[in-house]
Design a protein around this motif. Structure first.
Motif, short mmCIF file in Angstrom:
data_model
loop_
_atom_site.label_atom_id
_atom_site.label_comp_id
_atom_site.label_asym_id
_atom_site.label_seq_id
_atom_site.Cartn_x
_atom_site.Cartn_y
_atom_site.Cartn_z
N ALA A 152 3.85 -48.25 28.89
CA ALA A 152 2.41 -48.22 29.13
C ALA A 152 1.91 -49.43 29.91
O ALA A 152 1.00 -49.32 30.73
N PHE A 153 2.51 -50.60 29.69
CA PHE A 153 1.95 -51.82 30.24
C PHE A 153 2.82 -52.48 31.32
O PHE A 153 2.34 -53.35 32.04
N LEU A 154 4.09 -52.09 31.44
CA LEU A 154 4.97 -52.78 32.38
C LEU A 154 5.64 -51.86 33.40
O LEU A 154 6.53 -52.31 34.11
N TRP A 155 5.24 -50.61 33.46
CA TRP A 155 5.92 -49.71 34.38
C TRP A 155 4.91 -48.82 35.09
O TRP A 155 3.92 -48.40 34.51
N PHE A 156 5.15 -48.54 36.36
CA PHE A 156 4.25 -47.75 37.18
C PHE A 156 4.73 -46.31 37.32
O PHE A 156 4.09 -45.51 38.00
N PHE A 158 16.69 -50.55 30.10
CA PHE A 158 15.89 -49.35 30.34
C PHE A 158 16.27 -48.73 31.69
O PHE A 158 16.07 -49.35 32.73
N PRO A 159 16.79 -47.50 31.70
CA PRO A 159 17.32 -46.89 32.93
C PRO A 159 16.24 -46.31 33.85
O PRO A 159 16.23 -45.12 34.18
N VAL A 160 15.32 -47.14 34.29
CA VAL A 160 14.25 -46.68 35.17
C VAL A 160 14.80 -46.49 36.58
O VAL A 160 15.81 -47.08 36.97
N ARG A 161 14.10 -45.67 37.36
CA ARG A 161 14.52 -45.36 38.72
C ARG A 161 13.62 -46.05 39.75
O ARG A 161 12.51 -46.49 39.42
N SER A 192 12.77 -42.90 29.71
CA SER A 192 13.64 -44.02 30.06
C SER A 192 13.51 -45.18 29.08
O SER A 192 14.34 -46.09 29.08
N PHE A 193 12.46 -45.16 28.26
CA PHE A 193 12.21 -46.27 27.36
C PHE A 193 12.52 -45.92 25.90
O PHE A 193 12.23 -46.71 25.01
#
Length: 218
Positions: A3-7, A80-83, A13-14
């Motif tokens: 919510a606060f650190l990803w766009f 966290f496996p973000v893309r 992923s979290f």
């Protein structure tokens, strides 16, 4: 974290942290692009260039492709496996590919889920595509023309045009190609960012170098 650190729009992923995710290359590339973007923005400020594309490119390079890439690397380092949110736009095969897979992937995912799929279920695939672009136009009106109270309707025209071009790509059965797609995005950029927004927001962002100059002078 989501919510606060990803766009992006990938909360899954979290859920669970993973070990051994690659991240160093993202941080290195992101820092390099931030440096290049900052130097490019400084050059634009120093030369007093105020053409929208010339102002936008280095600022976008530093933030969209630099800072957000560093953020991706940091989150992957934390497990966290973000893309990548802004993959290489120079690899876009056409206009549809640019907006769906190359530019702000998180936003395109959100619009597909909230607008595209519901409209497609009611009125068909083409209507779903146009709805995404038209709603995107309205949202950019709120972010761009409303704050400066000028240029109303221009961002909607910009996105509607790209919606029509995307449907033409579908109808012809193949993308327009990299160069035509990038030109279609860049040439009418003045519609997306009307002159008032360019002067009152984008150009003022370059004013940070004036502040740095004043501090050094003092």
């Amino acid at each position: 974290m989501f919510a606060f650190l990803w766009f992006g729009m990938d909360p899954a992923s979290f859920r669970i942290r993973r070990e051994g995710l690659s991240w160093k290359s993202d941080v290195r590339l992101g820092l390099l692009l931030m440096l290049v973007g900052t130097l490019g923005a400084w050059l634009v400020w120093a030369m007093e260039w105020r053409q929208i594309l010339v102002m936008f490119v280095p600022m976008s390079l530093g933030f969209h492709f630099g800072a957000l890439r560093v953020l991706k690397g940091c989150l992957r380092a934390a497990g966290f496996p973000v893309r990548t949110l802004f993959p290489n736009v120079l690899e876009a095969h056409g206009i549809g590919d640019f907006w769906s897979r190359r530019w702000n992937v998180g936003y395109s995912q959100m619009m597909q889920r909230l607008v595209g799929r519901p409209v497609e279920a009611l009125a068909g695939a083409n209507a779903g595509v146009m709805a995404i672009f038209i709603v995107s136009g309205f949202l950019h009106e709120l972010a761009i023309t409303l704050p400066v109270r000028n240029g109303f309707g221009l961002p909607t025209v910009y996105f509607t045009l790209h919606g029509i071009l995307t449907l033409l790509e579908r109808k012809r059965g193949r993308p327009f190609g990299k160069i035509p797609a990038l030109l279609a995005v860049a040439v009418p950029l003045g519609l997306l960012f009307p002159p008032a927004f360019q002067n009152e927001v984008i150009a003022r962002c370059l004013g940070v170098f004036d502040m740095i100059k004043d501090v050094n002078a003092g």
